[in-house]
Design a protein around this motif. Structure first.
Motif, PDB file in Angstrom:
ATOM      1  N   ALA A  70      14.569  28.881   8.259  1.00  0.00           N
ATOM      2  CA  ALA A  70      14.441  29.088   6.812  1.00  0.00           C
ATOM      3  C   ALA A  70      13.845  27.844   6.144  1.00  0.00           C
ATOM      4  O   ALA A  70      12.990  27.952   5.258  1.00  0.00           O
ATOM      5  CB  ALA A  70      15.795  29.428   6.196  1.00  0.00           C
ATOM      6  N   GLY A  71      14.280  26.675   6.583  1.00  0.00           N
ATOM      7  CA  GLY A  71      13.713  25.430   6.063  1.00  0.00           C
ATOM      8  C   GLY A  71      12.237  25.300   6.395  1.00  0.00           C
ATOM      9  O   GLY A  71      11.438  24.845   5.562  1.00  0.00           O
ATOM     10  N   THR A  72      11.866  25.696   7.611  1.00  0.00           N
ATOM     11  CA  THR A  72      10.460  25.661   8.007  1.00  0.00           C
ATOM     12  C   THR A  72       9.637  26.594   7.123  1.00  0.00           C
ATOM     13  O   THR A  72       8.551  26.229   6.663  1.00  0.00           O
ATOM     14  CB  THR A  72      10.305  26.065   9.485  1.00  0.00           C
ATOM     15  OG1 THR A  72      10.992  25.104  10.293  1.00  0.00           O
ATOM     16  CG2 THR A  72       8.849  26.124   9.903  1.00  0.00           C
ATOM     17  N   MET A  73      10.162  27.791   6.876  1.00  0.00           N
ATOM     18  CA  MET A  73       9.440  28.740   6.018  1.00  0.00           C
ATOM     19  C   MET A  73       9.270  28.180   4.611  1.00  0.00           C
ATOM     20  O   MET A  73       8.156  28.201   4.061  1.00  0.00           O
ATOM     21  CB  MET A  73      10.187  30.070   5.958  1.00  0.00           C
ATOM     22  CG  MET A  73      10.104  30.880   7.216  1.00  0.00           C
ATOM     23  SD  MET A  73      11.007  32.434   6.997  1.00  0.00           S
ATOM     24  CE  MET A  73      11.103  32.981   8.679  1.00  0.00           C
ATOM     25  N   LEU A  74      10.350  27.682   4.025  1.00  0.00           N
ATOM     26  CA  LEU A  74      10.278  27.153   2.656  1.00  0.00           C
ATOM     27  C   LEU A  74       9.337  25.948   2.564  1.00  0.00           C
ATOM     28  O   LEU A  74       8.546  25.840   1.624  1.00  0.00           O
ATOM     29  CB  LEU A  74      11.670  26.788   2.152  1.00  0.00           C
ATOM     30  CG  LEU A  74      12.618  27.962   1.930  1.00  0.00           C
ATOM     31  CD1 LEU A  74      14.015  27.470   1.558  1.00  0.00           C
ATOM     32  CD2 LEU A  74      12.076  28.894   0.858  1.00  0.00           C
ATOM     33  N   GLY A  75       9.420  25.061   3.537  1.00  0.00           N
ATOM     34  CA  GLY A  75       8.524  23.899   3.563  1.00  0.00           C
ATOM     35  C   GLY A  75       7.070  24.306   3.730  1.00  0.00           C
ATOM     36  O   GLY A  75       6.174  23.737   3.084  1.00  0.00           O
ATOM     37  N   GLY A 101       1.380  31.863   9.323  1.00  0.00           N
ATOM     38  CA  GLY A 101       1.127  32.049  10.754  1.00  0.00           C
ATOM     39  C   GLY A 101       2.096  31.252  11.603  1.00  0.00           C
ATOM     40  O   GLY A 101       2.327  31.566  12.765  1.00  0.00           O
ATOM     41  N   PHE A 102       2.672  30.200  11.028  1.00  0.00           N
ATOM     42  CA  PHE A 102       3.690  29.371  11.684  1.00  0.00           C
ATOM     43  C   PHE A 102       3.310  28.961  13.109  1.00  0.00           C
ATOM     44  O   PHE A 102       4.162  28.877  13.985  1.00  0.00           O
ATOM     45  CB  PHE A 102       5.047  30.072  11.698  1.00  0.00           C
ATOM     46  CG  PHE A 102       5.588  30.423  10.354  1.00  0.00           C
ATOM     47  CD1 PHE A 102       5.813  29.443   9.401  1.00  0.00           C
ATOM     48  CD2 PHE A 102       5.859  31.737  10.034  1.00  0.00           C
ATOM     49  CE1 PHE A 102       6.303  29.775   8.149  1.00  0.00           C
ATOM     50  CE2 PHE A 102       6.354  32.084   8.785  1.00  0.00           C
ATOM     51  CZ  PHE A 102       6.577  31.097   7.835  1.00  0.00           C
ATOM     52  N   ILE A 147      10.046  20.308  15.877  1.00  0.00           N
ATOM     53  CA  ILE A 147      10.427  21.718  16.000  1.00  0.00           C
ATOM     54  C   ILE A 147       9.929  22.479  14.775  1.00  0.00           C
ATOM     55  O   ILE A 147       9.284  23.523  14.885  1.00  0.00           O
ATOM     56  CB  ILE A 147      11.947  21.875  16.179  1.00  0.00           C
ATOM     57  CG1 ILE A 147      12.415  21.184  17.459  1.00  0.00           C
ATOM     58  CG2 ILE A 147      12.339  23.349  16.183  1.00  0.00           C
ATOM     59  CD1 ILE A 147      13.915  21.076  17.604  1.00  0.00           C
ATOM     60  N   ALA A 148      10.222  21.936  13.591  1.00  0.00           N
ATOM     61  CA  ALA A 148       9.801  22.592  12.354  1.00  0.00           C
ATOM     62  C   ALA A 148       8.283  22.653  12.250  1.00  0.00           C
ATOM     63  O   ALA A 148       7.711  23.690  11.915  1.00  0.00           O
ATOM     64  CB  ALA A 148      10.392  21.870  11.149  1.00  0.00           C
ATOM     65  N   ALA A 149       7.614  21.559  12.533  1.00  0.00           N
ATOM     66  CA  ALA A 149       6.157  21.532  12.417  1.00  0.00           C
ATOM     67  C   ALA A 149       5.483  22.400  13.479  1.00  0.00           C
ATOM     68  O   ALA A 149       4.437  22.987  13.230  1.00  0.00           O
ATOM     69  CB  ALA A 149       5.653  20.098  12.510  1.00  0.00           C
ATOM     70  N   GLY A 150       6.099  22.506  14.642  1.00  0.00           N
ATOM     71  CA  GLY A 150       5.519  23.314  15.716  1.00  0.00           C
ATOM     72  C   GLY A 150       5.569  24.803  15.440  1.00  0.00           C
ATOM     73  O   GLY A 150       4.814  25.580  16.007  1.00  0.00           O
ATOM     74  N   GLY A 151       6.481  25.219  14.564  1.00  0.00           N
ATOM     75  CA  GLY A 151       6.578  26.648  14.237  1.00  0.00           C
ATOM     76  C   GLY A 151       6.928  27.473  15.459  1.00  0.00           C
ATOM     77  O   GLY A 151       7.837  27.135  16.218  1.00  0.00           O
ATOM     78  N   VAL A 152       6.183  28.543  15.650  1.00  0.00           N
ATOM     79  CA  VAL A 152       6.424  29.455  16.770  1.00  0.00           C
ATOM     80  C   VAL A 152       6.257  28.752  18.114  1.00  0.00           C
ATOM     81  O   VAL A 152       6.960  29.062  19.076  1.00  0.00           O
ATOM     82  CB  VAL A 152       5.472  30.675  16.686  1.00  0.00           C
ATOM     83  CG1 VAL A 152       5.527  31.514  17.936  1.00  0.00           C
ATOM     84  CG2 VAL A 152       5.816  31.517  15.475  1.00  0.00           C
ATOM     85  N   THR A 153       5.362  27.783  18.181  1.00  0.00           N
ATOM     86  CA  THR A 153       5.097  27.119  19.458  1.00  0.00           C
ATOM     87  C   THR A 153       6.297  26.329  19.962  1.00  0.00           C
ATOM     88  O   THR A 153       6.308  25.905  21.111  1.00  0.00           O
ATOM     89  CB  THR A 153       3.871  26.185  19.368  1.00  0.00           C
ATOM     90  OG1 THR A 153       4.167  25.076  18.510  1.00  0.00           O
ATOM     91  CG2 THR A 153       2.654  26.933  18.861  1.00  0.00           C
ATOM     92  N   SER A 154       7.324  26.152  19.091  1.00  0.00           N
ATOM     93  CA  SER A 154       8.517  25.416  19.524  1.00  0.00           C
ATOM     94  C   SER A 154       9.267  26.145  20.630  1.00  0.00           C
ATOM     95  O   SER A 154      10.099  25.553  21.302  1.00  0.00           O
ATOM     96  CB  SER A 154       9.453  25.158  18.338  1.00  0.00           C
ATOM     97  OG  SER A 154       9.987  26.367  17.837  1.00  0.00           O
ATOM     98  N   HIS A 177      14.427  28.804  16.843  1.00  0.00           N
ATOM     99  CA  HIS A 177      13.473  28.586  15.755  1.00  0.00           C
ATOM    100  C   HIS A 177      12.175  29.357  16.001  1.00  0.00           C
ATOM    101  O   HIS A 177      11.698  30.092  15.133  1.00  0.00           O
ATOM    102  CB  HIS A 177      13.206  27.078  15.656  1.00  0.00           C
ATOM    103  CG  HIS A 177      12.233  26.676  14.615  1.00  0.00           C
ATOM    104  ND1 HIS A 177      10.925  26.401  14.916  1.00  0.00           N
ATOM    105  CD2 HIS A 177      12.374  26.478  13.282  1.00  0.00           C
ATOM    106  CE1 HIS A 177      10.297  26.057  13.808  1.00  0.00           C
ATOM    107  NE2 HIS A 177      11.159  26.096  12.805  1.00  0.00           N
ATOM    108  N   GLY A 178      11.620  29.196  17.178  1.00  0.00           N
ATOM    109  CA  GLY A 178      10.374  29.897  17.508  1.00  0.00           C
ATOM    110  C   GLY A 178      10.537  31.404  17.501  1.00  0.00           C
ATOM    111  O   GLY A 178       9.679  32.134  17.013  1.00  0.00           O
ATOM    112  N   PHE A 179      11.664  31.872  18.019  1.00  0.00           N
ATOM    113  CA  PHE A 179      11.923  33.313  18.074  1.00  0.00           C
ATOM    114  C   PHE A 179      12.001  33.916  16.673  1.00  0.00           C
ATOM    115  O   PHE A 179      11.382  34.944  16.391  1.00  0.00           O
ATOM    116  CB  PHE A 179      13.219  33.578  18.839  1.00  0.00           C
ATOM    117  CG  PHE A 179      13.615  35.019  18.879  1.00  0.00           C
ATOM    118  CD1 PHE A 179      12.999  35.904  19.752  1.00  0.00           C
ATOM    119  CD2 PHE A 179      14.598  35.505  18.028  1.00  0.00           C
ATOM    120  CE1 PHE A 179      13.361  37.240  19.785  1.00  0.00           C
ATOM    121  CE2 PHE A 179      14.971  36.840  18.050  1.00  0.00           C
ATOM    122  CZ  PHE A 179      14.346  37.712  18.927  1.00  0.00           C
TER     123      PHE A 179
END
Length: 195
Positions: A70-75, A101-102, A147-154, A177-179
């Protein structure tokens, strides 16, 4: 990093093939991107469905860490809106679609190309490839930053690098996170592209 270079290489090869005219018009003008998207979603489903341990891994996750997606999405949304303010000719929804696209360059690029055209789809592709360089951020932002910056690739391509730079104890949150982000992409990108 090597995987990103291979993907960029195939992207450049595709551009050169398109410019040279060696690709038949039927392929270019047809619904190839739609069928590629369907195949991608099918293989993503196989990947998620074949991991028998995914539920037990997620059960062991700290509740506070579960808020990282959720933090990754908001950021990401905040950064996309900031980009919309400084990029001439790009609407907020264009920037939000690209950001959403994350890191899943193939899936989100195809969605965005289908809804908004090849130019914005290309921007999405390049934006998401850059996310794979996220593990370099651990020195600046701490162990959760890559992790947050990597998005799905994490959960896949950057996971080994995240484990090496952040620590093995971050592998479960990285997978979770990636899932979560991967599951959300078709809905969020389509939302921003259609409003």
């Amino acid at each position: 990093m090597k995987g990103s270079l291979v993907i960029v290489g195939f992207f450049v090869l595709g551009i050169l093939a398109g410019l040279s005219g060696i690709v038949p018009e039927k392929i270019v003008e047809g619904n190839l991107t739609f069928y590629a998207l369907c195949a991608l979603l099918f293989f993503v489903g196989i990947g998620v469905g074949s991991d028998r341990n995914i539920v037990s891994r997620f059960k062991s996750l700290d509740v506070r860490m579960a808020l990282l997606p959720a933090g990754t999405m908001l950021g990401t949304f905040a950064g996309a809106l900031a980009a919309a303010l400084i990029l001439p000719g790009r609407s907020a929804t264009d920037c939000l679609a690209v950001g959403s696209g994350f890191g899943y360059y193939s899936l989100s690029s195809i969605f965005i190309t289908g809804y908004r055209g090849a130019e914005l789809g290309t921007v999405a592709l390049l934006s998401n490839i850059i996310r794979e360089m996220a593990p370099l951020l651990v020195r600046i932002g701490g162990p959760l930053a890559p992790i947050a910056a990597g998005g799905v690739t994490s959960m896949d391509t950057t996971l080994p690098i995240i484990m090496a730079s952040s620590g093995k104890e971050y592998s479960v949150i990285s997978l979770f996170h990636g899932f979560v982000l991967e599951f959300s992409i078709p809905f969020i990108v389509t939302f921003w592209c259609t409003i």
